[in-house]
Design an enzyme around this catalytic site. Structure first.
Site, PDB file in Angstrom:
ATOM      1  N   ASP A 199     -76.016   0.979 -14.988  1.00  0.00           N
ATOM      2  CA  ASP A 199     -77.289   0.285 -15.082  1.00  0.00           C
ATOM      3  C   ASP A 199     -77.718  -0.037 -13.651  1.00  0.00           C
ATOM      4  OD1 ASP A 199     -79.455  -1.180 -16.282  1.00  0.00           O
ATOM      5  OD2 ASP A 199     -78.345  -3.004 -15.809  1.00  0.00           O
TER       6      ASP A 199
ATOM      7  N   ASP B  97     -80.393  -2.832 -12.357  1.00  0.00           N
ATOM      8  CA  ASP B  97     -80.605  -4.235 -12.004  1.00  0.00           C
ATOM      9  C   ASP B  97     -79.455  -5.102 -12.499  1.00  0.00           C
ATOM     10  OD1 ASP B  97     -83.387  -4.019 -10.868  1.00  0.00           O
ATOM     11  OD2 ASP B  97     -83.681  -3.128 -12.839  1.00  0.00           O
TER      12      ASP B  97
ATOM     13  N   ASP C  81     -74.716  -5.045 -17.236  1.00  0.00           N
ATOM     14  CA  ASP C  81     -74.766  -6.502 -17.081  1.00  0.00           C
ATOM     15  C   ASP C  81     -75.455  -7.194 -18.235  1.00  0.00           C
ATOM     16  OD1 ASP C  81     -77.436  -5.707 -16.436  1.00  0.00           O
ATOM     17  OD2 ASP C  81     -77.697  -7.595 -15.354  1.00  0.00           O
TER      18      ASP C  81
END
Length: 220
Positions: A11, A13, A160
């Site tokens: 991922d 961000d 995240d």
């Protein structure tokens, strides 16, 4: 902890780049015109495409206008990002063609944020424009694995957000490493604060942090 995988899907961000405050500023400015009651820090569904979040906040006839306005706000601030500790160094140690970025962000924002944080862009960056269904659907990570030519079950995903973890599992990914503190109880195989404790080599993915091992055991 060692995981026998052939490639990594990241991922963007919160995993590779720290863009939380940049995104908050963009969303706060956007919300003043389109969703005055929306508070990014307490109400944002992390990991989802902005267009999908916006669809829950504005009436259908304003959706296209609202998406365009948010995209413009994020593009304007995209250069104000920094790398997650250890992320650039990890990416530089992975052979070309063995890693890709799978993000819910739009292409221009993702590429600008990665460059601003000091990354050499990988060949494959799967973005919001590349899928018809965003995370938590399986499509983004399925496309990421296909782009690398590696079966999803031979990839590790670093995520995240709970939506991204669900997307990875739905795509058949068997190794998911959680990063940071926005996972909302999602099941991960290990958990790290940042990428300084993660390495990749001939034996696959290694997570050195004792915290990762203990958290994985508790989560199971």
């Amino acid at each position: 902890m060692d995981f026998a995988v052939d490639a990594i899907l990241f991922d963007c961000d919160g995993v590779l780049v720290d863009s939380l405050e940049t995104a908050a500023h963009a969303w706060d400015a956007w919300a003043r015109d389109f969703a005055p009651d929306f508070d990014f820090r307490s109400q944002m569904t992390h990991g989802a495409r902005s267009s999908d979040v916006i669809a829950t906040l504005v009436e259908p006839e304003r959706h296209a206008e609202a998406v365009a306005a948010l995209d413009a706000a994020e593009v304007a601030l995209a250069h104000e990002t920094s790398p997650v500790p250890g992320a650039v160094e990890l990416s530089e140690r992975i052979p070309e063609g063995r890693w890709a970025v799978v993000t819910s962000g739009i292409r221009e924002v993702a590429r600008t944020r990665l460059r601003a944080a000091g990354f050499t862009l990988p060949e494959h960056i799967i973005t919001a424009e590349d899928v018809t269904r965003g995370k938590p659907d399986a499509e983004p990570y399925a496309r990421g694995a296909a782009a690398l030519g590696v079966p999803a079950h031979r990839c590790a995903v670093l995520e995240d957000a709970a939506a991204g973890v669900k997307a990875a599992r739905a795509a058949g990914v068997q190794v998911v490493i959680g990063v940071g503190d926005h996972l909302d109880g999602a099941f991960v195989d290990a958990h790290v604060e940042d990428l300084r404790e993660v390495s990749f080599g001939e034996r696959g993915l290694s997570v050195k942090s004792p915290y990762a091992a203990s958290t994985s055991a508790e989560t199971r």
